[in-house]
Design a protein around this motif. Structure first.
Motif: not given
Length: 318
Positions: A51-57
């Motif tokens: 459940a790893t968040l890898t991007s937030y733009r």
């Protein structure tokens, strides 16, 4: 079941209008990821592995989350960078269990995808299984909610004890914030807090600096002492704010888990610099991030049967 969720659309099918607000796509290494797209142009990506968040733009396209160029997407190792979920231990006090627990090296289930117009949300879940009970015998459910808005990203992790006996646990959201140069940033909001300086052997000190800098290997656990949300700002040294983070913890009890009690939230600040960078963080990659991590980690916390604890972080980029 995962792919069945890909029907979710905020508008017409692809090719006939705007792209879906949330869908499942193939990511690096063939791993599945959920992509959230807000009408403002903001976006986020979360892998089902860990459940790893890898991007937030941001709507401008600016990337706010750091992922190591050496990150391994093989469904075995934890993804280096992003926001790994740490549970049920911080570090490795139990040597029979992986460092930082098994949540970040487990395949999570996708719950629901939702677009309210104001926010696009995705929920994920991990339950105890034969594999987790081989390492840690307790019955639990982890619920993880990621909420994307035009001006912010929120992450909320809920730990629920679904067994009949209490258990001790630690939990943390290991957020890697992208920065231009870690040596050139400062953190505000930590002055006056006691912290464990793990670089200096874990002794407890009092933070006297108004602006906390990261000039070298840093591994500090700022101990939550007052219940309620804790705001930590990340800024260029003496200059403009890059991020405001709001970090909080809650204990929840009652039937059906509706009575909330705010709890002090710890905040971990970490950067290994070159000398302590692991193999999947090749130098000079350490220069590009500062970890600001909400947690319940300064000590183990006891969770009674049929109760839950929550951790949350909201990131407001400048």
């Amino acid at each position: 079941a995962i792919l069945a969720q890909a029907w979710f659309r905020a508008g017409p099918p692809r090719g006939m209008g705007p792209p879906p607000a949330a869908e499942v796509e193939d990511g690096s290494g063939g791993l599945k990821k959920v992509v959230l797209r807000h009408a403002s142009g903001a976006s986020a990506e979360v892998y089902l592995w860990g459940a790893t968040l890898t991007s937030y733009r941001s709507p401008s396209g600016k990337e706010n989350i750091f992922v190591s160029p050496g990150a391994i997407f093989d469904g075995k190792k934890a993804i280096r960078g992003g926001v790994p979920v740490v549970f049920p231990q911080f570090g490795q006090p139990d040597k029979a269990m992986p460092q930082h627990g098994f949540a970040r090296v487990s395949e999570w289930g996708l719950g629901s995808l939702y677009d309210s117009g104001d926010a696009v949300c995705a929920s994920f879940q991990l339950r105890d299984s034969e594999a987790t009970r081989a390492k840690w015998s307790n019955a639990f459910i982890l619920d993880y909610l990621v909420t994307l808005r035009a001006d912010s990203l929120s992450m909320r992790l809920r730990v629920t004890n679904v067994g009949d006996i209490p258990f001790d646990f630690q939990a943390l959201l290991h957020t890697y914030l992208s920065v231009p140069d870690v040596a050139g940033i400062g953190l505000a909001g930590l002055q006056g807090l006691s912290y464990m300086d793990k670089v200096a052997g874990g002794g407890v000190k009092v933070e006297e600096r108004e602006e906390v800098t990261i000039p070298g290997f840093t591994d500090s656990v700022y101990i939550g002492e007052v219940a309620g949300a804790k705001e930590v700002k990340v800024a260029s040294r003496g200059g403009a704010t890059l991020y405001t983070t709001v970090n909080s913890a809650v204990m929840r009890a009652g039937a059906p888990l509706t009575r909330d009690m705010a709890k002090p939230c710890d905040v971990v600040v970490w950067n290994p610099y070159e000398a302590n960078s692991p193999g999947d963080l090749p130098p000079p990659a350490f220069q590009g991030f500062a970890c600001v991590e909400p947690g319940l980690v300064a000590e183990a916390h006891c969770l009674a049967p049929k109760t839950s604890a929550e951790l949350s972080q909201t990131i407001f980029p400048a």
